[in-house]
Design an enzyme around this catalytic site. Structure first.
Site, mmCIF file in Angstrom:
data_model
loop_
_atom_site.group_PDB
_atom_site.id
_atom_site.type_symbol
_atom_site.label_atom_id
_atom_site.label_comp_id
_atom_site.label_asym_id
_atom_site.label_seq_id
_atom_site.Cartn_x
_atom_site.Cartn_y
_atom_site.Cartn_z
ATOM 1 N N HIS A 1 64.593 0.077 20.994
ATOM 2 C CA HIS A 1 63.367 -0.798 21.253
ATOM 3 C C HIS A 1 62.615 -0.494 22.470
ATOM 4 O O HIS A 1 61.593 -1.113 22.924
ATOM 5 C CB HIS A 1 64.046 -2.267 21.611
ATOM 6 C CG HIS A 1 64.874 -2.775 20.422
ATOM 7 N ND1 HIS A 1 64.122 -3.061 19.288
ATOM 8 C CD2 HIS A 1 66.161 -3.248 20.205
ATOM 9 C CE1 HIS A 1 64.999 -3.698 18.351
ATOM 10 N NE2 HIS A 1 66.170 -3.790 18.965
ATOM 11 N N ASP B 1 69.555 -0.465 11.873
ATOM 12 C CA ASP B 1 69.963 -1.595 12.780
ATOM 13 C C ASP B 1 69.269 -2.868 12.346
ATOM 14 O O ASP B 1 68.464 -2.751 11.489
ATOM 15 C CB ASP B 1 69.290 -1.489 14.156
ATOM 16 C CG ASP B 1 69.906 -2.244 15.351
ATOM 17 O OD1 ASP B 1 69.590 -3.233 15.415
ATOM 18 O OD2 ASP B 1 70.705 -1.384 16.134
ATOM 19 N N HIS C 1 67.997 -5.264 13.788
ATOM 20 C CA HIS C 1 66.824 -5.398 14.487
ATOM 21 C C HIS C 1 65.923 -4.292 14.202
ATOM 22 O O HIS C 1 66.218 -3.167 14.131
ATOM 23 C CB HIS C 1 66.953 -5.674 15.807
ATOM 24 C CG HIS C 1 67.963 -6.547 16.133
ATOM 25 N ND1 HIS C 1 69.467 -6.295 16.264
ATOM 26 C CD2 HIS C 1 67.898 -7.880 16.581
ATOM 27 C CE1 HIS C 1 70.270 -7.404 16.555
ATOM 28 N NE2 HIS C 1 69.178 -8.368 16.781
ATOM 29 N N ASP D 1 74.914 -3.978 13.264
ATOM 30 C CA ASP D 1 74.787 -5.442 13.551
ATOM 31 C C ASP D 1 74.378 -6.205 12.337
ATOM 32 O O ASP D 1 73.992 -7.511 12.441
ATOM 33 C CB ASP D 1 73.937 -5.689 14.617
ATOM 34 C CG ASP D 1 72.816 -4.955 14.859
ATOM 35 O OD1 ASP D 1 72.469 -4.123 14.041
ATOM 36 O OD2 ASP D 1 72.257 -4.807 16.091
#
Length: 369
Positions: A112, A148, A150, A237
């Protein structure tokens, strides 16, 4: 990471001879300064001092490092983030130089971070640093695959106009989850148009739909792009136990996704594959098993055949975990490598979720040759 290493050692799947040294911090720092804006690096240094001055404190929010945000500043954070990047760069260099075919850096995958700010627990973008190192020192094209839950936004934007770096991310839709991006219309820009693919998944997606979309996406990307190296990020996740997302997958996807990626690497990149860690916030039940399964796949470990053959998902070592910890969770730890999803409550709207995911994937794949 300690729990993962402990699980691998208890399983007889990791030994000291398999470790390599990271890049020198000085060399990693030069690359970090190449890809991140100078004023941002200076802000990280100032805020990471023992007692930041008022000027530095006043700039914290501008750089995504405010104390009440998701990436608060802390002492020596510049050094810590540089050392993470040094590991990812070492893994990539070892593969590209031919010293190994595959390499894993569990501490990496901080996807990120942006050139000019921190975000989502990430200060410097080690994946971007490793890819940039490869592009500067070796010829070839890099396919980046982000698993991921995200969206891998930072890596995407680092290379959004680069036709030689293809970024692919599968994640829960940004309509409901941080960072609010990663939609099918994000396809790259300028000469990099077409070298970006986002597979946006509906909340409560389960294994079958996730794996179907992932498999079709990475096959399409690899066939069109023909990479010389695959760099993958393995945030774990998307598991149903994870507290920060709404996807309802089991450990099965963390057995199957590495297997799919390895197949691509063998077919398109002469086996060259660098794997990084990433997110994952059920530290006891999910992360150690997911990252250990990744390592087992990377090494063709015979334990995999045993796991696949056993109806109970394969028993974990009785001695795990044996690392000293201040406290253990108050819920039972798993006893098998894979989850018994037959004990889980079935998700409602399964057919609708699957259909929506398929439609989103079709839209995302429209620009892939």
């Amino acid at each position: 990471m300690a729990l993962t290493e402990n699980l691998l050692r208890e399983s007889g799947a990791l030994n000291d001879s398999q470790a390599i040294s990271p890049f020198p911090a000085e060399e990693a720092e030069r690359k970090i300064r190449d890809i991140h804006r100078a004023d941002y690096v200076e802000a990280v240094l100032a805020l990471g001092a023992g007692t930041p001055d008022m000027k530095a404190l006043s700039q914290a929010a501008r750089y995504g490092l405010e104390t009440d945000g998701d990436t608060p500043f802390f002492p020596d954070m510049h050094q810590a983030a540089v050392e993470l990047a040094a590991g990812s760069m070492a893994a990539a260099d070892a593969v590209m130089a031919g010293r190994t075919t595959r390499a894993l850096h569990m501490a990496g995958g901080l996807h990120h971070a942006f050139p000019d700010r921190a975000s989502g627990f990430c200060i410097y973008n080690d994946a971007a640093a490793a890819i940039a190192h490869v592009r500067e020192n070796y010829s070839g094209r890099v396919l980046y695959i982000d698993t991921d839950v995200h969206h891998g936004d930072g890596v995407q934007w680092f290379f959004y106009t680069d036709p030689d770096v293809f970024t692919l991310s599968i994640h829960e839709t940004g309509k409901f989850l941080f960072p609010g991006s990663g939609f099918p219309h994000e396809r790259g820009d300028s000469s990099g148009y077409g070298a970006c693919l986002n597979v946006s998944m509906e909340p409560y997606t389960e294994d079958d739909s996730w794996l179907e979309c992932f498999g079709r996406a990475i096959e399409s990307a690899a066939r069109a792009f023909r990479p010389d190296l695959i760099v993958s990020q393995h945030g774990c996740d998307a598991h149903a136990f994870d507290p920060l997302a709404h996807i309802h997958c089991s450990m099965r996807i963390y057995r199957e996704m590495p297997k799919m990626i390895r197949s691509l690497a063998d077919r398109y990149a002469d086996g060259r594959w660098v794997a990084l860690g990433g997110g994952g916030y059920d530290h006891w039940r999910v992360v150690p098993r997911a990252w250990s399964l990744l390592w087992l796949v990377m090494n063709d470990h015979p334990l995999l055949a045993s796991i696949d053959a056993q109806a109970d998902g394969g028993l974990l070592p009785k001695g795990w975990p044996s690392v000293p910890v201040s406290r253990k969770p108050d819920y039972p730890l798993p006893s098998t490598w894979l989850d018994d999803v037959g004990l889980w409550t079935p998700m409602p709207r399964r057919a609708e979720i699957t259909e929506k995911n398929q439609k989103n994937l079709e839209i995302a794949l429209q620009h892939i040759g």
